[in-house]
Design a protein around this motif. Structure first.
Motif, PDB file in Angstrom:
ATOM      1  N   UNK A   1       6.073   9.085   7.819  1.00  7.86           N
ATOM      2  CA  UNK A   1       4.901   9.944   7.634  1.00  7.86           C
ATOM      3  C   UNK A   1       3.847   9.291   6.746  1.00  7.86           C
ATOM      4  N   UNK A   2       4.204   8.190   6.107  1.00 10.82           N
ATOM      5  CA  UNK A   2       3.294   7.630   5.091  1.00 10.82           C
ATOM      6  C   UNK A   2       2.619   6.330   5.525  1.00 10.82           C
ATOM      7  N   UNK A   3       3.038   5.762   6.651  1.00  5.61           N
ATOM      8  CA  UNK A   3       2.413   4.524   7.137  1.00  5.61           C
ATOM      9  C   UNK A   3       2.690   4.408   8.632  1.00  5.61           C
ATOM     10  N   UNK A   4       1.899   3.569   9.297  1.00  5.65           N
ATOM     11  CA  UNK A   4       2.124   3.348  10.734  1.00  5.65           C
ATOM     12  C   UNK A   4       3.101   2.193  10.914  1.00  5.65           C
TER      13      UNK A   4
ATOM     14  N   UNK B   1      19.758  -0.912   0.931  1.00  7.01           N
ATOM     15  CA  UNK B   1      18.354  -1.303   0.956  1.00  7.01           C
ATOM     16  C   UNK B   1      17.519  -0.153   1.520  1.00  7.01           C
ATOM     17  N   UNK B   2      16.655   0.429   0.699  1.00  6.41           N
ATOM     18  CA  UNK B   2      15.865   1.576   1.154  1.00  6.41           C
ATOM     19  C   UNK B   2      14.571   1.132   1.856  1.00  6.41           C
ATOM     20  N   UNK B   3      13.887   2.100   2.468  1.00  7.89           N
ATOM     21  CA  UNK B   3      12.588   1.798   3.090  1.00  7.89           C
ATOM     22  C   UNK B   3      11.467   1.777   2.060  1.00  7.89           C
ATOM     23  N   UNK B   4      11.706   2.394   0.899  1.00 11.72           N
ATOM     24  CA  UNK B   4      10.669   2.408  -0.148  1.00 11.72           C
ATOM     25  C   UNK B   4      11.308   2.283  -1.519  1.00 11.72           C
ATOM     26  N   UNK B   5      10.511   1.759  -2.451  1.00 14.97           N
ATOM     27  CA  UNK B   5      10.828   1.987  -3.851  1.00 14.97           C
ATOM     28  C   UNK B   5       9.504   2.036  -4.597  1.00 14.97           C
TER      29      UNK B   5
ATOM     30  N   UNK C   1       0.162  -2.812   8.877  1.00 16.11           N
ATOM     31  CA  UNK C   1      -0.723  -3.686   8.081  1.00 16.11           C
ATOM     32  C   UNK C   1      -0.125  -5.073   7.838  1.00 16.11           C
ATOM     33  N   UNK C   2       1.189  -5.201   7.885  1.00 13.40           N
ATOM     34  CA  UNK C   2       1.818  -6.499   7.591  1.00 13.40           C
ATOM     35  C   UNK C   2       2.500  -7.108   8.829  1.00 13.40           C
ATOM     36  N   UNK C   3       2.158  -6.571   9.998  1.00 15.23           N
ATOM     37  CA  UNK C   3       2.799  -7.062  11.229  1.00 15.23           C
ATOM     38  C   UNK C   3       2.514  -8.553  11.450  1.00 15.23           C
ATOM     39  N   UNK C   4       1.261  -8.952  11.162  1.00 12.21           N
ATOM     40  CA  UNK C   4       0.898 -10.354  11.391  1.00 12.21           C
ATOM     41  C   UNK C   4       1.701 -11.281  10.464  1.00 12.21           C
ATOM     42  N   UNK C   5       1.841 -10.866   9.218  1.00 16.20           N
ATOM     43  CA  UNK C   5       2.651 -11.648   8.256  1.00 16.20           C
ATOM     44  C   UNK C   5       4.081 -11.817   8.774  1.00 16.20           C
ATOM     45  N   UNK C   6       4.639 -10.718   9.286  1.00 16.87           N
ATOM     46  CA  UNK C   6       6.038 -10.752   9.732  1.00 16.87           C
ATOM     47  C   UNK C   6       6.208 -11.643  10.967  1.00 16.87           C
ATOM     48  N   UNK C   7       5.235 -11.554  11.881  1.00 14.93           N
ATOM     49  CA  UNK C   7       5.297 -12.395  13.089  1.00 14.93           C
ATOM     50  C   UNK C   7       5.200 -13.872  12.685  1.00 14.93           C
TER      51      UNK C   7
ATOM     52  N   UNK D   1       0.854  -1.204   0.000  1.00  8.49           N
ATOM     53  CA  UNK D   1       0.000   0.000   0.000  1.00  8.49           C
ATOM     54  C   UNK D   1       0.887   1.251   0.000  1.00  8.49           C
ATOM     55  N   UNK D   2       1.919   1.207   0.850  1.00 13.00           N
ATOM     56  CA  UNK D   2       2.820   2.363   0.933  1.00 13.00           C
ATOM     57  C   UNK D   2       4.175   2.067   0.269  1.00 13.00           C
ATOM     58  N   UNK D   3       4.266   0.912  -0.375  1.00  9.27           N
ATOM     59  CA  UNK D   3       5.530   0.489  -1.012  1.00  9.27           C
ATOM     60  C   UNK D   3       6.702   0.560  -0.028  1.00  9.27           C
ATOM     61  N   UNK D   4       6.453   0.022   1.160  1.00  5.59           N
ATOM     62  CA  UNK D   4       7.502   0.019   2.185  1.00  5.59           C
ATOM     63  C   UNK D   4       8.173  -1.352   2.227  1.00  5.59           C
TER      64      UNK D   4
END
Ligand SMILES: N[C@@H](CCC(=O)N[C@@H](CSS)C(=O)NCC(=O)O)C(=O)O
Length: 311
Positions: free
Chosen positions: A131-134, A241-245, A105-111, A81-84
């Motif tokens: 600033x673009x995602x939690x 490795x960036x936080x976004x692309x 939004x993807x915390x569950x996937x990561x856990x 969603x935020x391309x993070x």
């Protein structure tokens, strides 16, 4: 038991090479999945010893990434969603792991991934107040209470661990160095895993780009200095490795960016002009993201956090 189809071809013949060791067995929690070698005209079930050899070979490939030795578990994960990008790094021997820039939004996937790989998540590390995602560090701490949230002290955000320039974050036999790279925000940190030549730049440096500098104490002059002094001064083969692309790319190198970055190869005055003229719309989630990220990993208002800390 999980079924893993392993297609291994070498000179037209199935190839099985390395013996399994105890580390690899432990990574799969002692369970070696069923392995079938598929080959034109040959599909056969392997005996236990052959399966173990295959799994070790598979495990070595899974654990290896962009560095010397086959001893780092590394995953680049996308929140689309935020391309993070979120990064999972782990020492397969001790099982200690860290997540860099997880997303709510993807915390569950990561856990789930952490659990699937039998890892012990010790830190959820933020590169800055996004600033673009939690951030996902709050949700992750709910599911893995021993995991500590990390952010820079300069950001003034609430977290379990507040890092500054030169601090080291340890997981297993690895450590990442914290390099302060302000400019996109004043609290931006770049994290460097020297012995693998891996660098996590957050939004300071993006592939062929860089973070915007029009809010959150942003400063084009400061960002230019940070990137040149703290990131592009690293060895040319260090992988970034960036936080976004926003273009579908996944990583770059110091050498590539020094040659090809259309903003940072310019002089400082030219860079400042480019940044002034970006005219990007504000991130869609900025109003909910900033207050949530100022309590990253705690997910309670700062006043309550202070009371808890005193108690
Ligand atoms: N459209 C996105 C926000 C895109 C954006 O502003 N990205 C930031 C990093 S997240 S604050 C940035 O620095 N971009 C630099 C660039 O050159 O694109 C949204 O609405 O979330």
């Amino acid at each position: 038991m999980a079924k893993c189809l392993l297609r291994v071809f070498a000179m037209g013949r199935p190839k099985i090479c390395l013996p399994i060791n105890s580390e690899a067995k432990a990574t799969f929690c002692g369970v070696i999945p069923t392995v079938t070698v598929e080959h034109p005209g040959i599909v056969r079930q392997l005996d236990t010893q052959q399966r173990e050899r295959c799994m070790y070979s598979h495990y070595k490939k899974m654990a290896t990434f962009a560095g010397k030795g086959n001893d780092l578990i590394f995953r680049q994960l996308l929140e689309y969603k935020s391309f993070t990008y979120t990064y999972l790094l782990a020492d397969p021997q001790t099982k200690e792991a860290i997540l860099i820039d997880p997303v709510y939004e993807t915390a569950e996937r990561d856990v789930k991934l952490v659990h699937d790989l039998g890892l012990n998540l010790v830190y959820g590390v933020n590169t800055h107040v996004h600033a673009d995602h939690i951030t996902g560090t709050g949700e992750i701490k709910k599911k893995i209470p021993t995991c500590k949230s990390v952010i820079s002290k300069i950001s003034e955000a609430q977290a379990d661990v507040k890092v500054k320039e030169g601090d080291k974050i340890k997981f297993g036999k690895f450590e990442i160095e914290c390099r302060s790279t302000p400019g996109h925000t004043n609290g931006c940190m770049t994290y460097v895993l020297h012995n693998k030549g891996l660098v996590f730049t957050g939004d300071a440096l993006l592939i062929r780009g860089c973070g915007r500098t029009d809010f959150q104490q942003g400063s084009a002059e400061t960002l230019y200095k940070s990137v040149h002094e703290k990131i592009l001064s690293l060895p040319p083969d260090y992988r970034l490795f960036p936080a976004h692309d926003y273009t579908g790319q996944t990583s770059t190198t110091v050498e590539e960016e020094k040659k090809c970055n259309p903003r940072l190869t310019k002089t400082l005055p030219e860079f400042v002009k480019i940044m002034k003229e970006l005219n990007l719309p504000y991130p869609k989630q900025i109003d909910r993201a900033l207050p949530a990220n100022m309590v990253c990993g705690l997910q309670v208002p700062p006043e309550e956090a202070k009371t808890e800390a005193k108690a």
